[in-house]
Scaffold this active site. Structure first.
Site, PDB file in Angstrom:
ATOM      1  N   SER A 177       0.846  -1.183   0.000  1.00  0.00           N
ATOM      2  CA  SER A 177       0.000   0.000   0.000  1.00  0.00           C
ATOM      3  C   SER A 177       0.890   1.245   0.000  1.00  0.00           C
ATOM      4  O   SER A 177       1.683   1.431  -0.911  1.00  0.00           O
ATOM      5  CB  SER A 177      -0.965  -0.034   1.190  1.00  0.00           C
ATOM      6  OG  SER A 177      -1.983   0.917   1.056  1.00  0.00           O
ATOM      7  N   ASP A 224      -9.596  -3.702  -5.564  1.00  0.00           N
ATOM      8  CA  ASP A 224      -9.013  -2.880  -4.508  1.00  0.00           C
ATOM      9  C   ASP A 224      -9.671  -1.495  -4.488  1.00  0.00           C
ATOM     10  O   ASP A 224      -9.730  -0.813  -5.502  1.00  0.00           O
ATOM     11  CB  ASP A 224      -7.513  -2.733  -4.740  1.00  0.00           C
ATOM     12  CG  ASP A 224      -6.765  -2.214  -3.523  1.00  0.00           C
ATOM     13  OD1 ASP A 224      -7.377  -1.497  -2.710  1.00  0.00           O
ATOM     14  OD2 ASP A 224      -5.577  -2.531  -3.383  1.00  0.00           O
ATOM     15  N   HIS A 276      -8.138  -4.779  -1.416  1.00  0.00           N
ATOM     16  CA  HIS A 276      -6.897  -4.268  -0.847  1.00  0.00           C
ATOM     17  C   HIS A 276      -6.216  -5.277   0.083  1.00  0.00           C
ATOM     18  O   HIS A 276      -5.007  -5.322   0.169  1.00  0.00           O
ATOM     19  CB  HIS A 276      -7.190  -2.975  -0.084  1.00  0.00           C
ATOM     20  CG  HIS A 276      -5.986  -2.144   0.188  1.00  0.00           C
ATOM     21  ND1 HIS A 276      -5.192  -1.611  -0.800  1.00  0.00           N
ATOM     22  CD2 HIS A 276      -5.429  -1.739   1.359  1.00  0.00           C
ATOM     23  CE1 HIS A 276      -4.205  -0.914  -0.258  1.00  0.00           C
ATOM     24  NE2 HIS A 276      -4.327  -0.978   1.044  1.00  0.00           N
TER      25      HIS A 276
END
Length: 706
Positions: free
Chosen positions: A555, A640, A675
């Site tokens: 991330s 995501d 995600h």
């Protein structure tokens, strides 16, 4: 430039992997001219902009992602035995029929348990004691059956213990559906609420549920509504709407259950409005928002207790009477300290537990009603300690969690009157012996003289002679602290002679609020240079060979990976970048992309030239250039909602254009996940085993199937 084969000259590359790579041609995404313009006139060419498809239906885009997956499959085929062995090792350390430590709330003991061979938890409770009959709240295995992805984000029981509300996501995009269950009969109510965040609160009437509605396009939390059980969701009443799209929103109950509070917060400001849970008709602001003033409040014993950075960079704790509506009514209780960062607190009838950070380590301070203080003790040089589930305030017992890089997660219960400490549970790790491993805390001097803490772990017998392989992990954003906790999967690396390090770089909050402030906005590059400087220091000190270092992050940590790969490509043999935020400028210029507007105070708003000019100098996608790059493994999820799949897709496509090296670049897209990757407790270890195998192979570590 794109290469038609990968010819590995290095002796570190295993022959089967090199042979497979030499026969493969990586996918070549089409280039289509597209200009991205900033409001003040700056322009950038983005030839892979076409890979963005908000609906995830573009056949050409899907074909490219499929081709990348097939290429990754073929390239990793020689390492399949190692990958499978790693998966078996990792899963083999997990006690499959495990359960959480039960906690008591309103006469019931609540807990979560797993069954052997099953991916998902069973949430359950028992009335009165753990010897009573089990009542299953949610069998997530049954709910997830037949679905490629499934997650229960939150669940709440009414105050009379009779009705369960839960939020489920069957896509991975964090757009939840609320459903309701009668706990006496097991039947589901017909009520359903769609397009929400996983944040639920019941009022005292046991029929009114407060929830947070998302914007369907940006996924921002924008409205709080209330639903009366048995009525259509279309009739739900708007309670509060947040007009500022730089704020997140959530709801909860206070410690004493007397108030329901709506909290809104941006990166630099926050505001709370609360209403009596018995009659939540009108929500009153506790203190109006002000830029650069953050606060959070809880209530017990007839007063508000407030953690705030108001004239206190490292936060302080204040109190306010019932009915307070401004900061003028606040009184200081726990003062600010330049050396101690106050992270949170938990209120009890006879004491308050305060979670703090000092010198990069966590601690818990006990503040008694008579003003006396003491600290909960720790026994290791690098550890993580925090408040656990303390569901009741009328007790002398404090529950807290403890872990280190060699100690599995442990839950303790401490009697704050007698000093008695009980271990309630330690995470069972089958076949693991903590005495065979060593953890260290070292300090590294960054290029500007700042001392950066680093946590290390390795198996006993390791020699600091500069020959070992190292995996260095980092994050460094949003003030999120990466504390030195135990990781069962990492043991598989340690057993193969590797060193594992966590670099506590600026941008986190390990060293206090200034640590965060000096790693964001126009100071963001400190995050990247800190990480590289840690690598240099660990190599210099003999923890690793200079050509046997891998780095990993996800991330915002994937942004870190992209930045250090551009900044110092020769210092890393391999990079693992999961769901990486790598196209900072284009994303931050588009407020329709989920969460963009919330991020302006983290990265800066590139619609303003000052921030644009700075961000464009480190954005990984914009700084790819002709160079021999390390071996890179990039992973993403098609659905995501945090970092859109097209960011890593574009990054890899452009990387293939400019990479003059011969080391492999793999791009893996999970077509069913968001995600957090695949759902279920075992599935994510399949993904992890793949990139672990990739790293072990690239570093020339022990790849024997054990």
């Amino acid at each position: 430039m794109k290469t038609t084969s990968f010819l590995f000259a290095t002796v570190l590359m295993t022959a089967p992997f090199a042979s497979a790579a030499a026969d493969l041609t990586p996918p070549d995404a089409a280039r289509k001219p597209h200009v991205v313009k900033a409001p003040f006139g700056a322009e950038r060419n983005d030839e892979y902009y076409w890979l963005r498809d908000d609906d995830r239906k573009n056949p050409e885009m899907l074909a490219y992602l499929k081709a990348e997956n097939e290429y990754a499959d073929a390239l990793m085929a020689p390492l399949k035995p190692l990958q499978e062995a790693l998966y078996k090792e990792i899963v083999g350390r997990i006690k499959q029929d495990d359960s959480s430590v039960p906690y008591r709330e309103r006469g019931y003991w609540y807990y979560t348990r797993f069954e052997t061979g099953k991916d998902y938890p069973v949430h359950a409770r028992r009335k009165g004691s753990m010897e009573a009959a089990e009542e299953v709240l949610l069998d997530v295995n049954a709910l997830a059956e037949g679905k490629g992805y499934y997650s229960v984000g939150d669940y709440e029981v009414t105050q009379d213990n009779g009705i369960l509300a839960y939020a489920e996501d069957a896509v991975g995009r964090r757009q939840y559906v609320i459903k309701f269950k009668n706990l006496a009969t097991g039947e589901l109510y017909p009520d359903q609420i769609t397009g929400v965040s996983p944040n639920l609160v019941w009022a005292d009437d046991n029929k009114t549920l407060f929830y947070v509605e998302n914007d369907p396009e940006t996924l921002l939390t924008v409205r709080v509504k209330k639903h009366v059980l048995g009525t259509p969701a279309s009739q739900d009443v708007l309670v509060y709407e947040e007009k500022d799209d730089s704020f997140y929103m959530g709801i909860g109950r206070t410690r004493d259950d007397k108030f329901i509070c709506i909290g809104v917060e941006s990166t630099v400001s926050s505001e709370s409005r609360c209403a009596p849970a018995a009659n939540p008709a009108e929500f009153t602001v506790l203190a109006p928002r002000e830029r650069d003033v953050e606060y959070s409040a809880d209530h017990l014993d007839g007063r508000w207790v407030i953690r705030t950075n108001w004239n206190a960079q490292n936060f302080k704790i204040m109190t306010a009477p019932d009915g307070a509506t401004s900061r003028d009514q606040w009184k200081e209780w726990v003062p600010h300290s330049d050396k101690v960062y106050i992270e949170g607190f938990e209120l009890f009838d006879g004491f308050t537990a305060i979670s703090e950070r000092s010198e990069g380590l966590e601690r818990i301070r006990l503040l008694r009603a008579d003003g006396k203080e003491e600290y909960v003790k720790a026994d290791e040089p690098a550890y993580s300690m925090g408040l656990d589930v303390n569901s009741e305030h009328d007790t002398d017992w404090l529950r807290y969690s403890y872990t280190s890089m060699t100690t599995p997660a442990t839950t303790y219960e401490l009697n704050t009157k007698t000093g008695e400490r009980r271990q309630l549970k330690q995470q069972p790790v089958i076949g693991y012996d903590a005495t065979k491993y060593t953890t260290e805390r070292v300090w590294v001097e960054a290029r500007d003289g700042t001392k950066v803490p680093v946590s290390l772990v390795y198996k006993n017998g390791f020699k600091k002679d500069g020959t070992a392989a190292l995996l260095q992990y980092g994050y460094g954003s949003y003030g999120a602290s990466m504390d030195p906790g135990f990781s069962g999967p990492v043991v598989s690396l340690l057993d193969r002679g590797m060193v594992y390090a966590i670099a506590h770089i600026r941008g986190g909050q390990e060293m206090g609020r200034a640590w965060y402030d000096n790693g964001k906005l126009l100071h963001k590059k400190n995050t990247f240079t800190d990480f590289v400087d840690v690598t240099d220091a660990l190599v210099k000190q003999g923890y690793a060979a200079k050509d046997r270092v891998a780095a990993m992050g996800g991330s915002a940590g994937g942004l870190l990976m992209g930045a250090i790969t551009n900044l110092a490509p020769d210092k890393y043999r391999a990079i693992v970048s999961q769901v990486p935020f790598v196209d900072v400028v284009t994303t931050m210029l588009d407020p329709t992309i989920p969460l963009t507007t919330n991020e302006y105070d983290e990265w800066g708003n590139p619609e303003k030239k000052e921030f644009y000019d700075y961000i464009v100098t480190y954005s990984p996608y914009d700084n790819l250039k002709s160079h021999a790059y390390p071996a890179i493994f990039v992973g993403t999820g098609l659905w995501d909602s945090q970092v859109q799949y097209w960011e890593p897709a574009k990054y890899v496509a452009r990387l293939r254009d400019v990479n003059t090296g011969k080391l492999p670049v793999l791009f893996r897209t999970n077509m069913e996940a968001g995600h957090g990757g695949k759902s279920g407790r075992f599935r994510r270890y399949q993904e992890m085993s793949e990139y672990y195998a990739f790293v072990l192979d690239q570093l020339g570590a022990d790849t024997a199937v054990k």
